[in-house]
Write an enzyme that holds these catalytic residues in place. Structure first.
Site: not given
Length: 318
Positions: A202, A206
């Protein structure tokens, strides 16, 4: 007993202080009205995306909810229309885990809609597995799907300028890294399916969001389109809905005590989409409705350019 009560009182006081300071996010101050404007918000059937779409609809925009789950999206359309009185809120199918779906959405949108003034790349997930095209799910949805969507809609954004592209990133980019060898070999940002592995992935995705925005701003120089990435804050959303029951039970009290509501989480997205005078800050990263500095790896020109070129190849644009 007195000591115990004193400690409890101190903890309650500390928590209330947190609620009034750190956990109290600023509001978007823009009073802009959006009648005659069209906005696309991905993942707008729930959480921050829905709260963002609701605010934009209140301002008079035609809002396209670009979502995978039709039943949830239609329910969101009904809710938003009822709360705002704006009937120009519609659902269009978009599955970011399928490049075919992304292309189909763009084709349908460009046929049916004459304008696009704001694109908000809001959708995101933390989930193991592979996309329809064999990419890691987090990589495919959080970065590649939005990358392709933005490129396919870019000419319409230019035609309707001044317009903006807003991409919801996260402070998780601070622990992210880009491993091009892993991307080339495994079509993913990293390996592993444990909870820790997924959280790392994740963060990598990002960082991709920030680098994409950094490079996009360079490529948009001389046009009337600007772009921004942002951290929405620590928000109670259902981004963890695909996680294990044990993880959700572990996170429940933390979310309850230390995370704030989705309306607060939408404020920086709205700021980046609406606030006047942000054009000189195109490509920058925002949090709490203000521009923020990022680590060098999130504004590395060479890595951003390479990620763009690799992404083009992966989605079939090269």
């Amino acid at each position: 007993m007195f000591t115990f009560l004193l400690i409890c009182g101190g903890l309650v006081g500390f928590y209330l202080l947190l609620c009034l300071t750190v956990l109290q996010l600023p509001k978007c101050k823009s009073t802009a009205k959006l009648h005659g404007k069209t906005v696309v918000v991905t993942g707008a059937n729930t959480g921050i995306g829905k709260a963002t779409a609701l605010d934009l609809a209140r301002r008079g925009a035609r809002v396209i909810l670009a979502c995978r789950d039709e039943s949830r999206a239609q329910a969101a359309v009904t809710d938003i229309q009822r709360e705002t009185g704006n009937k120009e809120v519609v659902y269009m199918h978009l599955d970011l885990a399928s490049l075919k779906s992304v292309r189909s959405f763009a084709e349908n949108f460009l046929k049916k809609e004459s304008r696009l003034d704001i694109l908000i790349n809001n959708a995101g997930l933390v989930m193991a597995g592979k996309t329809e095209d064999g990419f890691g799910m987090i990589f495919g949805v959080n970065h590649l799907g939005h990358f392709l969507l933005t490129i396919l809609l870019l000419e319409r954004l230019k035609e309707c300028g001044p317009s903006r592209v807003v991409t919801v990133s996260s402070m998780a980019h601070w622990w992210g890294k880009i491993d091009f060898n892993c991307i080339n070999t495994h079509k993913d940002l990293g390996l592993g399916n444990s909870l820790l592995d997924l959280l790392k992935l994740y963060g990598h995705s990002k960082l991709c969001n920030n680098l994409f925005t950094h490079e996009l701003a360079k490529r948009l120089k001389g046009t009337n389109v600007t772009c921004y990435s942002l951290h929405p804050g620590a928000i109670k959303t259902d981004i963890n809905r695909h996680s294990t029951i044990w993880w959700r039970l572990f996170m429940a009290p933390i979310l309850l005590l230390f995370f704030t509501d989705v309306d607060s989480g939408a404020q920086t997205s709205l700021h980046c989409a609406l606030q006047e005078g942000l054009e000189p800050l195109s490509g920058r990263y925002f949090s709490s409705c203000a521009v923020q500095n990022v680590p060098a790896k999130a504004r590395d020109d060479a890595v951003a350019k390479k990620l763009w070129e690799v992404s083009e190849s992966l989605v079939g644009l090269a």
